[in-house]
Scaffold this motif. Sequence first.
Motif, PDB file in Angstrom:
ATOM      1  N   LYS A  57       0.835  -1.193   0.000  1.00 53.09           N
ATOM      2  CA  LYS A  57       0.000   0.000   0.000  1.00 53.09           C
ATOM      3  C   LYS A  57       0.873   1.247   0.000  1.00 53.09           C
ATOM      4  CE  LYS A  57      -3.891  -2.008   2.478  1.00 53.09           C
ATOM      5  NZ  LYS A  57      -4.647  -2.021   3.743  1.00 53.09           N
ATOM      6  N   PHE A  58       0.430   2.243  -0.776  1.00 46.78           N
ATOM      7  CA  PHE A  58       1.210   3.467  -0.886  1.00 46.78           C
ATOM      8  C   PHE A  58       0.952   4.412   0.286  1.00 46.78           C
ATOM      9  CE2 PHE A  58       3.090   4.099  -5.304  1.00 46.78           C
ATOM     10  CZ  PHE A  58       3.388   2.761  -5.416  1.00 46.78           C
ATOM     11  N   PHE A  59       1.955   5.246   0.544  1.00 39.10           N
ATOM     12  CA  PHE A  59       1.846   6.272   1.562  1.00 39.10           C
ATOM     13  C   PHE A  59       1.277   7.534   0.893  1.00 39.10           C
ATOM     14  CE2 PHE A  59       4.495   3.119   3.235  1.00 39.10           C
ATOM     15  CZ  PHE A  59       4.522   3.236   4.599  1.00 39.10           C
ATOM     16  N   GLY A  67      -2.832   4.273   0.848  1.00 37.14           N
ATOM     17  CA  GLY A  67      -3.567   3.099   1.302  1.00 37.14           C
ATOM     18  C   GLY A  67      -3.954   2.173   0.163  1.00 37.14           C
ATOM     19  N   TRP A 202      10.914   3.970   8.444  1.00 33.57           N
ATOM     20  CA  TRP A 202      11.088   3.206   9.680  1.00 33.57           C
ATOM     21  C   TRP A 202       9.996   2.137   9.802  1.00 33.57           C
ATOM     22  CZ3 TRP A 202       8.461   2.010  14.112  1.00 33.57           C
ATOM     23  CH2 TRP A 202       9.225   1.568  15.209  1.00 33.57           C
ATOM     24  N   VAL A 203       8.764   2.473   9.440  1.00 33.87           N
ATOM     25  CA  VAL A 203       7.669   1.500   9.579  1.00 33.87           C
ATOM     26  C   VAL A 203       7.850   0.284   8.669  1.00 33.87           C
ATOM     27  CG1 VAL A 203       5.864   2.989  10.533  1.00 33.87           C
ATOM     28  CG2 VAL A 203       6.213   2.931   8.053  1.00 33.87           C
ATOM     29  N   HIS A 204       8.467   0.490   7.499  1.00 36.71           N
ATOM     30  CA  HIS A 204       8.741  -0.670   6.632  1.00 36.71           C
ATOM     31  C   HIS A 204       9.755  -1.605   7.298  1.00 36.71           C
ATOM     32  CE1 HIS A 204       6.367   0.218   3.178  1.00 36.71           C
ATOM     33  NE2 HIS A 204       7.059   1.270   2.771  1.00 36.71           N
ATOM     34  N   LYS A 207       8.112  -3.635  10.105  1.00 40.10           N
ATOM     35  CA  LYS A 207       7.310  -4.744   9.575  1.00 40.10           C
ATOM     36  C   LYS A 207       8.127  -6.023   9.401  1.00 40.10           C
ATOM     37  CE  LYS A 207       5.285  -3.577   5.655  1.00 40.10           C
ATOM     38  NZ  LYS A 207       4.644  -2.789   4.559  1.00 40.10           N
ATOM     39  N   ARG A 210       9.697  -7.388  13.008  1.00 44.99           N
ATOM     40  CA  ARG A 210       8.814  -8.125  13.915  1.00 44.99           C
ATOM     41  C   ARG A 210       8.523  -9.534  13.394  1.00 44.99           C
ATOM     42  NH1 ARG A 210       4.003  -4.636  11.898  1.00 44.99           N
ATOM     43  NH2 ARG A 210       4.979  -2.961  13.050  1.00 44.99           N
TER      44      ARG A 210
ATOM     45  N   GLU B  39       2.581   3.103  16.257  1.00 42.64           N
ATOM     46  CA  GLU B  39       4.043   3.177  16.354  1.00 42.64           C
ATOM     47  C   GLU B  39       4.594   3.722  15.052  1.00 42.64           C
ATOM     48  OE1 GLU B  39       5.513  -0.562  17.915  1.00 42.64           O
ATOM     49  OE2 GLU B  39       4.502  -0.204  19.832  1.00 42.64           O
ATOM     50  N   VAL B  84      -6.163   0.133   7.566  1.00 41.81           N
ATOM     51  CA  VAL B  84      -5.832   1.090   6.514  1.00 41.81           C
ATOM     52  C   VAL B  84      -4.341   1.437   6.453  1.00 41.81           C
ATOM     53  CG1 VAL B  84      -6.137   3.530   5.912  1.00 41.81           C
ATOM     54  CG2 VAL B  84      -8.133   2.115   6.381  1.00 41.81           C
ATOM     55  N   PRO B  86      -0.747   1.983   5.739  1.00 40.07           N
ATOM     56  CA  PRO B  86       0.171   1.326   4.808  1.00 40.07           C
ATOM     57  C   PRO B  86       1.430   0.809   5.508  1.00 40.07           C
ATOM     58  CG  PRO B  86      -0.343   3.570   4.092  1.00 40.07           C
ATOM     59  CD  PRO B  86      -0.854   3.422   5.474  1.00 40.07           C
ATOM     60  N   GLY B  87       1.738   1.351   6.666  1.00 35.21           N
ATOM     61  CA  GLY B  87       2.934   0.938   7.388  1.00 35.21           C
ATOM     62  C   GLY B  87       2.679  -0.174   8.392  1.00 35.21           C
ATOM     63  N   LEU B  88       1.448  -0.650   8.455  1.00 34.04           N
ATOM     64  CA  LEU B  88       1.065  -1.671   9.445  1.00 34.04           C
ATOM     65  C   LEU B  88       1.547  -1.275  10.843  1.00 34.04           C
ATOM     66  CD1 LEU B  88       0.396  -3.231   6.842  1.00 34.04           C
ATOM     67  CD2 LEU B  88       1.454  -5.245   7.814  1.00 34.04           C
ATOM     68  N   ALA B  89       1.304  -0.017  11.181  1.00 31.28           N
ATOM     69  CA  ALA B  89       1.857   0.530  12.419  1.00 31.28           C
ATOM     70  C   ALA B  89       0.795   0.777  13.492  1.00 31.28           C
ATOM     71  CB  ALA B  89       2.599   1.837  12.106  1.00 31.28           C
ATOM     72  N   PHE B  91      -2.155  -0.780  16.144  1.00 32.76           N
ATOM     73  CA  PHE B  91      -2.532  -1.986  16.875  1.00 32.76           C
ATOM     74  C   PHE B  91      -3.553  -1.580  17.927  1.00 32.76           C
ATOM     75  CE2 PHE B  91       1.965  -1.450  16.003  1.00 32.76           C
ATOM     76  CZ  PHE B  91       2.276  -2.535  15.191  1.00 32.76           C
TER      77      PHE B  91
END
Lengths: 375, 169
Positions: A57-59, A67, A202-204, A207, A210, B39, B84, B86-89, B91
């Motif tokens: 999904k795009f930012f 999304g 950072w979020v990539h 992912k 984890r 996060e 929704v 995109p960063g799966l951030a 929870f």
Amino acid sequence: MRTRGKVKGLRQTEVLVIGGGPAGLSASLEAASLGCQVTLVDSDLALGGQLIKQTHKFFGSKDERAGTRGFKISEILLEELERYKDRVKVHMNCTATGFYREDGVVSCVIGEDEYFRIKPGKIVMATGAQERLLPFPNNHLPGVYGAGAVQTLMNVYGVAPGKRVLMVGAGNIGLIVSYQLMQAGVEIAGIVEAMDRVGGYWVHAAKVRRMGVPIYLRHTIKEALGDRVVAGAVIQEIDDRFQPVGKEIQIDVDIICMAVGLTPTCELLWQAGCEMVFVPQLCGHVAQRDLFMRTSHPDIWVAGDAAGIEEASAAMVEGRIAGVGVARSLGKDDSSEHSKRLEEYRRRLADLRGGEVGQKICQGLECCTVNEWGV
Amino acid sequence: MNEKERLFNSGVLVEPRKGAVEPPEDLWQNKKNGLVIIECPQRIPCNPCHTSCPTGAVKPFKDINDQPEIDYEKCTGCARCVAVCPGLACFVVDLTWGDEDNALMKLPYEMLPVPEEGKTVDCLNRVGESISRGKVVKVLEPMHDRTIVVHVEVPRSKVMEIRTIRVVK
């Protein structure tokens, strides 16, 4: 002289867009929506460029379809293109092979045997980027891939490239392709990154972390192991001057995937004599451009990765700007519509570039942007 | 670069910070359906958590690059942002779930195989270590876009560590 294939006469078009990725598609759509007749050429078998491989999904914001997965964005652009099919002529499997400065003619080859010459009024160069690779012993072995090839195999053709992968580079491409490999059931043995932090979002990184993937910061690949094919890799920590220090770590993998950056594809811009400048923040030589994305050549615009390596979301907006610029120079539609759209697109670009990663892009753009070319 | 920095720089949250805060404890204890934990500590151009939030709990962004800020009074734990982001951030953690030793987590999931309701799964922390078992309570696909939101019953003591699950084969 024996001539292979068919040679046809000189074709004409108001606007030629070279490259049908996010930037080229957006430029074509924008120019067509303002009344231009467009010819779009792309060397691939399908339009969409790298978008068709992007399963994540795009930012961005709603304007950039945040999304939405990349390949869906490509589908949306192609639906929009369908609305303008009377104004946009598309040539697939068609490579623009040269720009001839003396008469402004572009030569193109469809497949391997159909050649034609085309004389455009204006050109948008949206030729994208090429992958960089790293030199290391045994990097010729089968099993050493660029990340683009891995994504093509996996996400276009549905073929897993191997069983266990070492990813080289923790920029967005390295992180995203690692994640996609895991989705395809392929194990990621680790990601090595020469810098002291991940270069991608950072979020990539979070992912893949984890799910147990180690990211080796300040490490590099020393060599590939194997006789006929890749059977492993040796990685090692590096110091501030990128010199290897510390002990070597051997990792069993059958694939080494390089995601160490891209560089703009700019041969045609050089051929056209556009003023070029080397900008490290934009990852290579790029054309000087004004705020409409026009290069120093009065009939040539540039957009997307060809104008400097950035996210696809920015490429799409740049394509829109170039499309408006071209239409404006051809006297299409009224100038208040142009101004309205430009204002909107420039605001979006500024938003996209306002973050941590965008700072670098903005520094780079300062080195290659002029307000407007003198007439 | 110390160990904490090294971890953070590789994508592991080691302590709360801007864009990655914990919900207020007193509100959280009794909030049925739970509260969101986001996060997202880096400035990136992205705002679907805000634009998708039905109650305005994820506050409006002045700049699209801002880290998300949450008005916990407004969060209903609906997990729309979980589906929704995109960063799966995002929870959601519901501390009112089950008995006092349990909690319910609503986690984003995009791997195969899809978890099955009623099955036991491994619960993984931010570096992928299996730290407990959990039970899949519900499997939803709110946006019909292949991002699953898995509801998992987990040990309450581990909710600040568990960030994903692994299907046990």
